[in-house]
Motif scaffolding. Structure first.
Motif, PDB file in Angstrom:
ATOM      1  N   LEU A 119      -7.121  -2.894  11.555  1.00 12.14           N
ATOM      2  CA  LEU A 119      -6.120  -4.209  12.052  1.00 12.14           C
ATOM      3  C   LEU A 119      -7.313  -5.231  12.744  1.00 12.14           C
ATOM      4  CD1 LEU A 119      -3.337  -2.753  14.131  1.00 12.14           C
ATOM      5  CD2 LEU A 119      -3.063  -3.523  11.693  1.00 12.14           C
ATOM      6  N   VAL A 164       0.823 -18.715   0.456  1.00  8.91           N
ATOM      7  CA  VAL A 164       1.115 -18.105  -1.011  1.00  8.91           C
ATOM      8  C   VAL A 164       2.466 -17.344  -1.143  1.00  8.91           C
ATOM      9  CG1 VAL A 164       0.218 -17.037  -3.008  1.00  8.91           C
ATOM     10  CG2 VAL A 164      -1.326 -18.083  -1.486  1.00  8.91           C
ATOM     11  N   THR A 165       3.265 -17.889  -1.694  1.00  7.10           N
ATOM     12  CA  THR A 165       4.839 -17.012  -1.909  1.00  7.10           C
ATOM     13  C   THR A 165       4.971 -16.548  -2.903  1.00  7.10           C
ATOM     14  OG1 THR A 165       5.857 -19.009  -2.355  1.00  7.10           O
ATOM     15  CG2 THR A 165       5.761 -18.561  -0.085  1.00  7.10           C
ATOM     16  N   THR A 199      -4.044   1.708  -8.762  1.00  5.03           N
ATOM     17  CA  THR A 199      -4.326   1.861  -7.536  1.00  5.03           C
ATOM     18  C   THR A 199      -5.469   3.169  -7.358  1.00  5.03           C
ATOM     19  OG1 THR A 199      -1.875   1.397  -6.708  1.00  5.03           O
ATOM     20  CG2 THR A 199      -3.371   2.629  -5.319  1.00  5.03           C
ATOM     21  N   ALA A 218      -7.616   5.281  -4.430  1.00  4.84           N
ATOM     22  CA  ALA A 218      -7.768   5.680  -3.272  1.00  4.84           C
ATOM     23  C   ALA A 218      -9.036   6.080  -3.264  1.00  4.84           C
ATOM     24  CB  ALA A 218      -6.904   6.654  -2.864  1.00  4.84           C
ATOM     25  N   PHE A 277      -4.226  -5.921  -9.707  1.00  2.00           N
ATOM     26  CA  PHE A 277      -3.173  -6.709 -10.369  1.00  2.00           C
ATOM     27  C   PHE A 277      -3.601  -7.527 -11.621  1.00  2.00           C
ATOM     28  CE2 PHE A 277      -0.066  -6.761  -6.505  1.00  2.00           C
ATOM     29  CZ  PHE A 277      -1.037  -5.917  -5.705  1.00  2.00           C
ATOM     30  N   MET A 317       6.318  -2.398   3.760  1.00  2.00           N
ATOM     31  CA  MET A 317       5.496  -3.721   4.030  1.00  2.00           C
ATOM     32  C   MET A 317       5.060  -4.487   2.852  1.00  2.00           C
ATOM     33  SD  MET A 317       2.307  -4.134   6.635  1.00  2.00           S
ATOM     34  CE  MET A 317       0.986  -3.751   5.533  1.00  2.00           C
ATOM     35  N   LEU A 353       2.688  -7.138   0.912  1.00  9.39           N
ATOM     36  CA  LEU A 353       1.301  -7.378   0.625  1.00  9.39           C
ATOM     37  C   LEU A 353       0.683  -8.416   1.668  1.00  9.39           C
ATOM     38  CD1 LEU A 353       0.359  -8.058  -2.745  1.00  9.39           C
ATOM     39  CD2 LEU A 353      -0.185  -6.036  -1.849  1.00  9.39           C
ATOM     40  N   LEU A 384       2.771   3.619   5.630  1.00  8.93           N
ATOM     41  CA  LEU A 384       3.163   2.311   5.269  1.00  8.93           C
ATOM     42  C   LEU A 384       3.511   2.320   3.767  1.00  8.93           C
ATOM     43  CD1 LEU A 384       0.458   0.372   6.793  1.00  8.93           C
ATOM     44  CD2 LEU A 384       2.462   0.667   7.563  1.00  8.93           C
ATOM     45  N   LEU A 411       3.466   0.117   1.007  1.00 10.86           N
ATOM     46  CA  LEU A 411       2.855  -0.906   0.748  1.00 10.86           C
ATOM     47  C   LEU A 411       3.693  -1.427  -0.840  1.00 10.86           C
ATOM     48  CD1 LEU A 411       0.947  -3.252   1.706  1.00 10.86           C
ATOM     49  CD2 LEU A 411      -0.621  -2.466  -0.007  1.00 10.86           C
ATOM     50  N   PRO A 451       3.680  -4.303  -3.647  1.00 10.32           N
ATOM     51  CA  PRO A 451       3.289  -5.423  -4.248  1.00 10.32           C
ATOM     52  C   PRO A 451       3.783  -6.762  -4.433  1.00 10.32           C
ATOM     53  CG  PRO A 451       3.619  -3.884  -5.896  1.00 10.32           C
ATOM     54  CD  PRO A 451       4.453  -3.294  -4.867  1.00 10.32           C
ATOM     55  N   LEU A 474       4.945 -10.458  -2.328  1.00  7.52           N
ATOM     56  CA  LEU A 474       4.806 -11.692  -1.263  1.00  7.52           C
ATOM     57  C   LEU A 474       5.902 -12.210  -0.614  1.00  7.52           C
ATOM     58  CD1 LEU A 474       1.770 -13.682  -2.609  1.00  7.52           C
ATOM     59  CD2 LEU A 474       1.717 -11.967  -0.975  1.00  7.52           C
ATOM     60  N   LEU A 475       6.152 -12.065   0.653  1.00  7.00           N
ATOM     61  CA  LEU A 475       7.435 -12.787   1.205  1.00  7.00           C
ATOM     62  C   LEU A 475       7.154 -14.025   1.774  1.00  7.00           C
ATOM     63  CD1 LEU A 475       9.023  -9.525   2.843  1.00  7.00           C
ATOM     64  CD2 LEU A 475       9.799 -10.759   0.938  1.00  7.00           C
ATOM     65  N   GLY A 476       5.875 -14.271   2.130  1.00 10.22           N
ATOM     66  CA  GLY A 476       5.761 -15.655   2.510  1.00 10.22           C
ATOM     67  C   GLY A 476       6.149 -16.133   4.127  1.00 10.22           C
ATOM     68  N   PHE A 526       2.555  -5.947  12.003  1.00 13.88           N
ATOM     69  CA  PHE A 526       1.475  -5.772  12.903  1.00 13.88           C
ATOM     70  C   PHE A 526       1.364  -6.873  13.998  1.00 13.88           C
ATOM     71  CE2 PHE A 526       0.400  -2.773   9.525  1.00 13.88           C
ATOM     72  CZ  PHE A 526       0.546  -1.477  10.375  1.00 13.88           C
ATOM     73  N   VAL A 559      -0.545  -6.328  17.464  1.00  9.86           N
ATOM     74  CA  VAL A 559      -1.180  -5.002  17.475  1.00  9.86           C
ATOM     75  C   VAL A 559      -2.603  -5.235  16.871  1.00  9.86           C
ATOM     76  CG1 VAL A 559      -1.103  -2.781  16.526  1.00  9.86           C
ATOM     77  CG2 VAL A 559       1.143  -3.837  16.839  1.00  9.86           C
ATOM     78  N   THR A 615      -3.353   8.451   0.408  1.00  9.37           N
ATOM     79  CA  THR A 615      -2.667   7.477  -0.396  1.00  9.37           C
ATOM     80  C   THR A 615      -2.029   8.017  -1.685  1.00  9.37           C
ATOM     81  OG1 THR A 615      -4.609   6.058   0.501  1.00  9.37           O
ATOM     82  CG2 THR A 615      -3.348   5.389  -1.572  1.00  9.37           C
ATOM     83  N   ALA A 626      -0.115   6.535  -5.032  1.00 11.39           N
ATOM     84  CA  ALA A 626       0.344   5.452  -6.049  1.00 11.39           C
ATOM     85  C   ALA A 626       1.610   5.806  -6.686  1.00 11.39           C
ATOM     86  CB  ALA A 626      -0.811   5.072  -6.852  1.00 11.39           C
ATOM     87  N   THR A 673       2.726   1.592  -2.916  1.00 15.18           N
ATOM     88  CA  THR A 673       1.732   2.168  -2.619  1.00 15.18           C
ATOM     89  C   THR A 673       2.043   2.914  -1.220  1.00 15.18           C
ATOM     90  OG1 THR A 673       0.181   0.988  -3.968  1.00 15.18           O
ATOM     91  CG2 THR A 673      -0.914   2.414  -2.353  1.00 15.18           C
ATOM     92  N   LEU A 709       0.568   4.625   2.173  1.00 13.73           N
ATOM     93  CA  LEU A 709      -0.539   5.024   2.833  1.00 13.73           C
ATOM     94  C   LEU A 709      -0.201   5.661   4.210  1.00 13.73           C
ATOM     95  CD1 LEU A 709      -1.787   1.250   2.866  1.00 13.73           C
ATOM     96  CD2 LEU A 709      -2.582   3.026   1.066  1.00 13.73           C
TER      97      LEU A 709
END
Lengths: 214, 214
Positions: free
Chosen positions: A177, A188-189, A199, A201, A210, B10, B12, B171, B173, B175, B177-179, B185, B188, B199, B201, B206, B208
Motif C-alpha cells: 500500500l 479512467v472508467t 495472469t 504469479a 490485458f 475489488m 482494478l 482480495l 481482484l 479486471p 474499472l468502477l471509476g 484501502f 490504510v 495467487t 488466476a 484473480t 490474492l
C-alpha cells in the motif's frame, strides 16, 4: 498495425507512484518499492548493461515486454525535470544518464517545444506538442513495423486509455500500500475492450496482461 | 487463537463498491460486476440453497473461504438499511431475506443499540456498539474455536486493518474499472505484516491471498 503497449507497476491501492513526487524523489515516497521485483532480474539488468541477476517467473514477462518494441512514448512528468518551458541554459535530459536503456526513438508529450535530443546507444528524444494522436503516429512510423511502448506516467497513460488507443496493458501488481500518490486509473472508467487474458504469479508481484478481445 | 479473516472483491482501480450506493443499489453503480465471477459457482450456490453451478479455479478458493468460519463481523453499511438510529416500527433486517447464508452468529458494528435479531438457518445478528475490539472478542467467543470472517464493508475493514487485527486477507481482484465508489484501502497505509502468499488466476478474477509472515 503496430500495437500500442502500456505497462505499469501498481500498488494494491492503485498507485503508480507514491505521494510527494519531486525531482529528488521521482517515484514519490515509497514508490521505489513498486520496482523491487524487477531490479534483481537478469532480464532487466542485461539491457541496462549489468551482468548477472536472477531468473524467476517474472523473467518471461519482462522479456516479452522488451521484445519487438521499436519506439516509446512517455509523458513530460516521466521524462522529468522542471515544470513549464524547457530551461535552455541547463536543459533536463532525462533521468537515465548519457546512455538511456531505450536504444530506440522516444517521443515525449509536452506543451513546450524543444529540439530533438540524441543521446548514446541509439536513444533519441523527440518532443511532441501536438498531442497524443500525433505522438502515436510519429512513434508508429519510427518503430518501423515493431510495436510502440507507452511508458507512462499516469497522466499520459490515462489520455491514451480514455481515447481507446491502448492495444495491450500489463499491470505489475505489487502487494503493498502506498496510501496516496499518482492513481493509475484516475479519470479512467472504461477499458475500451481490454480484457484480462493472462495472469502470472511471481516473487513480489502479480502480472496481469490485458489485450483486446479478438 | 481463532484467526480474523477478511475477504473482499475489488476492482482494478481499488473499489469494493461502485459510486452512488443506496438502499436500492447497495453495491453502487456497476458494483454488482465485482461479483459476477462467484454467482455461477456451485461452491457459492450450495450454501445459498441453490443446486448446480460451475466448477473452476475459483472453486477451491471459495471452499477455503467458507471452511472453518464460526462467526462473522460486518459494518453497519454492509448490514444495510437506513443511516442513524434503528427504525423500531419497520426494522431493517438485512439484505438476505428470512434465511441468510451465514448460518452462524453475525456481529454488526453500529453506534446505535438494538436487540439481537434471530433469523432462520442458525443466523443471529448481534449489534455491537462498543467498537471493533469488543465485536472481535464477542465473535471469537461465539466462533467456538473456528475462525472469524470479516465480511466488510470497506469502513469496517479499514478499522480492523489499521488496528493490525486482520490475520488473513483475500482480495478477489476483478479486471474492471468502477471509476469511483468505496475505496477498499482508503486511509490504510500499512498491511501490518500481511504478505502475499498465494495467487490464483480464475475466470473473471484473480485471487490474492495474504497472511502474516510466520
Amino acid at each position: 498495425m503496430a500495437a500500442l503497449r502500456f505497462r505499469i507497476a501498481m500498488s494494491l491501492d492503485g498507485y503508480g507512484a507514491g505521494p510527494s513526487q519531486s525531482r529528488e524523489n521521482p517515484l514519490g515516497i515509497g514508490g521505489e518499492r513498486l520496482h523491487d521485483w524487477v531490479f534483481p532480474l537478469a532480464a532487466w539488468r542485461a539491457p541496462h548493461g549489468l551482468e548477472g541477476g536472477e531468473v524467476n517467473a517474472s523473467t518471461a514477462v519482462v522479456e516479452e515486454l522488451l521484445d519487438n518494441v521499436g519506439a516509446t512514448i512517455m509523458g513530460r512528468n516521466m521524462f522529468g525535470g522542471h515544470p513549464g518551458p524547457w530551461d535552455a541554459k541547463e536543459p533536463w535530459n532525462g533521468w537515465w544518464g548519457h546512455n538511456p536503456p531505450f536504444h530506440h526513438p522516444v517521443f515525449v508529450l509536452t506543451r513546450f517545444p524543444r529540439p530533438p535530443l540524441t543521446l548514446d546507444g541509439g536513444t533519441t528524444f523527440t518532443f511532441v506538442t501536438e498531442g497524443i494522436q500525433a505522438a502515436l503516429a510519429a512513434a508508429r512510423t519510427a518503430a518501423r513495423g515493431q510495436d510502440v511502448a507507452l511508458a507512462g506516467g499516469a497522466n499520459a497513460a490515462q489520455q491514451y486509455l480514455n481515447a481507446g488507443l491502448v492495444d495491450e496493458m500489463v499491470l505489475h501488481l505489487v502487494p503493498i500500500l502506498l496510501g496516496g500518490g499518482e492513481a493509475v486509473f484516475k479519470g479512467v472508467t472504461d477499458l475500451h475492450g481490454l480484457q484480462l487474458v493472462h495472469t502470472v504469479a511471481a516473487p513480489g508481484v502479480t502480472h496481469l496482461k490485458f489485450a483486446r478481445h479478438a
